[in-house]
Design a protein around this motif. Structure first.
Motif, short mmCIF file in Angstrom:
data_model
loop_
_atom_site.label_atom_id
_atom_site.label_comp_id
_atom_site.label_asym_id
_atom_site.label_seq_id
_atom_site.Cartn_x
_atom_site.Cartn_y
_atom_site.Cartn_z
N VAL A 213 1.04 -0.96 -0.07
CA VAL A 213 -0.12 0.04 0.14
C VAL A 213 1.07 1.22 0.32
N GLU A 215 3.64 1.25 -1.22
CA GLU A 215 4.73 1.54 -1.96
C GLU A 215 3.90 2.14 -3.91
N SER A 216 2.48 1.31 -3.26
CA SER A 216 1.63 2.40 -4.44
C SER A 216 1.52 3.66 -4.52
N PHE A 217 1.48 4.38 -3.26
CA PHE A 217 1.15 6.39 -3.25
C PHE A 217 2.34 6.20 -3.43
N TRP A 225 -0.74 8.81 -10.83
CA TRP A 225 -2.04 7.93 -10.21
C TRP A 225 -2.71 6.86 -11.09
N PHE A 230 0.13 2.09 -9.51
CA PHE A 230 -0.19 2.40 -8.51
C PHE A 230 -1.36 1.37 -8.61
N TRP A 231 -2.26 1.38 -8.78
CA TRP A 231 -3.74 -0.02 -8.46
C TRP A 231 -3.15 -1.21 -8.27
N LEU A 234 -2.21 -1.16 -5.19
CA LEU A 234 -2.73 -0.69 -3.97
C LEU A 234 -4.25 -1.92 -3.72
N VAL A 235 -4.24 -2.39 -4.69
CA VAL A 235 -4.92 -3.64 -5.00
C VAL A 235 -4.75 -4.92 -4.41
N GLY A 237 -2.07 -5.28 -2.04
CA GLY A 237 -1.90 -4.78 -0.82
C GLY A 237 -3.35 -5.01 0.21
N LEU A 238 -4.47 -4.13 -0.06
CA LEU A 238 -6.04 -4.49 -0.07
C LEU A 238 -6.65 -5.55 0.18
N ILE A 407 2.05 6.77 5.05
CA ILE A 407 0.92 7.00 3.74
C ILE A 407 1.43 8.42 3.90
#
Length: 471
Positions: A213, A215-217, A225, A230-231, A234-235, A237-238, A407
């Motif tokens: 998460v 690293e995504s940012f 973005w 990024f996505w 993020l996905v 990671g979640l 974050i």
């Protein structure tokens, strides 16, 4: 009960733990003001150098996630001494670092120390302080961990301007030694320890989720973005975080008891607490860099711009904790939330035209709001669960606080970097100001969300109180 005397040994234990926690949190943001210097010295871009902050906060978060388990298995005094020695070793590694890689390693060693020191501070307070005075002492503890990030840029800027960034680590060593000595002789042990097995798989899942998460940012600053980087991070990671939650609720090995999330009022306290710390760390990263990159202030001036607001928050936190003891949590938390929204709107309104004076004034407004709301949000949240779960609630609040910082730093750096590397034919000062304005607008949105959740939370608490009184 209200006037019950606190033993001197307990007060000294709290002082020792506070000093250790303060030093740990201080170095979190003291390096932020040195980023321009480190970029030149090591020839690295902003999104690499910012891992000095993001990597530190990530490991602090992971360490804190294990703190409830560690406190159940080992004596608090032993954990404290280990943390102190780790902090001293990490400080030497950082101060003598010949390369960026070695500097990062030293920071990660310090992160482990900080990750245990902060939960220990609140564990001592929760275990040793009477309920009637808990708000005041939790306010003092929150003052330490909430204000040190804001003082960090001032301390780091002064050290860098008068000496070098290495002195940031040399100057703090004597304080850590004093803290270790105080804690070694005074920290009490209230509960017996238990040799429970460690949830290694759960820890790995949490570590992977936290890294992905964050690293995504970070990647959003490089790839944009809407990028797959990024996505994707993020996905995934979640999803890994959801896997951790499922594993934790079906495993006999408990790293962190997720039963605390059965309390809706704890959740409604935790989310605003997370957002407040994200705003706090994010803006304490952004403002010193704004001063240096936009209107060319030196590191001392840029770092000192947030000193007055930090001092205001430091004074207000224990006073607002006493207000919680006397009048309940709703009054100070709502006041603080509203003031923070006003501060963020001011920053966003003047985002392209901030001066050092405006930064001082607007951050003072923020500091006042932060002092009223931050520590009390944690105290109120922990009080929403049974005594047997308060250790895990403490660990969760501490973990969320540090991960919010990771974050927050990553998002602020990403938006700033995206503007600087946009390719527009404008000066770096103008591009940095535009990137900062985007950061301020985001912080306005987050502050409004936090304030809205505070209102919902206390309505929910009032309903639950009414229901209990009926039955």
């Amino acid at each position: 009960m209200e006037n019950q005397a606190i033993p001197k040994k307990t007060l000294l234990a709290i002082l020792g733990a506070s000093l250790m926690a303060f030093c740990g949190v201080l170095v979190e943001t003291s390096m932020n003001v040195t980023f321009p210097t480190l970029m030149k010295q090591f020839g690295l871009p902003m999104n690499v150098v910012q891992w000095i902050a993001t990597g530190y906060l990530l490991l602090v978060s992971l360490t804190m996630a294990t703190s409830a388990f560690v406190q159940r298995r080992f004596k608090i005094r032993s954990i404290f001494i280990f943390a102190g020695l780790a902090f001293i070793v990490g400080s030497f590694v950082c101060a003598l670092a010949p390369s960026f890689t070695v500097l990062l390693i030293g920071r990660l060693i310090q992160a482990v120390a900080t990750g245990y020191a902060i939960p220990l501070l609140f564990a001592i307070i929760l275990q040793q302080i009477p309920v009637a005075r808990l708000g005041s002492f939790m306010g003092l503890g929150s003052m330490v961990v909430g204000i040190a990030p804001s003082l960090g840029p001032t301390y780091g800027g002064m050290s860098t301007y008068l000496f070098t960034w290495r002195e940031i680590f040399w100057f703090i060593l004597p304080v850590v030694v004093i803290a270790v000595l105080l804690g070694s002789f005074t920290i009490p042990q209230k509960f017996e320890t238990h040799r429970d097995p460690f949830d290694t798989f759960g820890f790995i899942l949490l570590a992977v989720a936290f890294f992905l998460v964050a690293e995504s940012f970070t990647d959003a600053g490089t790839y944009g973005w809407i990028s797959i980087q990024f996505w994707g991070f993020l996905v995934v990671g979640l999803l890994v975080l959801a896997w951790f939650a499922y594993h934790s609720t079906h495993s006999k090995r408990i790293l962190l008891d997720l039963a605390i999330f059965k309390s809706p009022t704890l959740v409604l306290s935790l989310i605003p607490y997370f957002l407040l710390q994200l705003i706090n760390i994010g803006i304490s990263y952004l403002l010193p860099n704004y001063g240096q990159l936009v209107f060319g202030a030196n590191s001392l001036v840029a770092g000192s711009a947030i000193l007055l607001g930090s001092l205001a928050a430091a004074v207000i936190q224990p006073l607002s904790g006493r207000m919680l003891d006397n009048r309940g949590a709703a009054v100070p938390i709502r006041i603080g939330g509203a003031i923070i929204v006003i501060a963020m709107v001011l920053f966003a309104s003047f985002g392209l035209h901030l001066t050092n004076t405006l930064i001082v004034l607007f951050y003072l407004v923020f500091g006042i709001g932060f002092g009223f709301s931050f520590g009390n949000a944690m105290t109120n949240g922990i009080q929403q669960v049974d005594l047997k779960l308060q250790q895990d609630a403490n660990a969760m609040f501490s973990t969320s606080q540090q991960y919010a910082g990771a974050i927050g730093t990553a998002i602020m750096a990403t938006l700033l970097t995206s503007s600087q590397e946009s390719g527009r034919h404008l000066s770096q000062a103008v591009l940095s100001a535009q990137g900062s304005e985007h950061d301020f607008i985001l912080l306005v949105v987050l502050s409004i969300v936090a304030f809205g959740l505070m209102i919902v939370n206390f309505r929910k608490q009032a309903q639950l109180k009414t229901t209990k009184s009926v039955f």
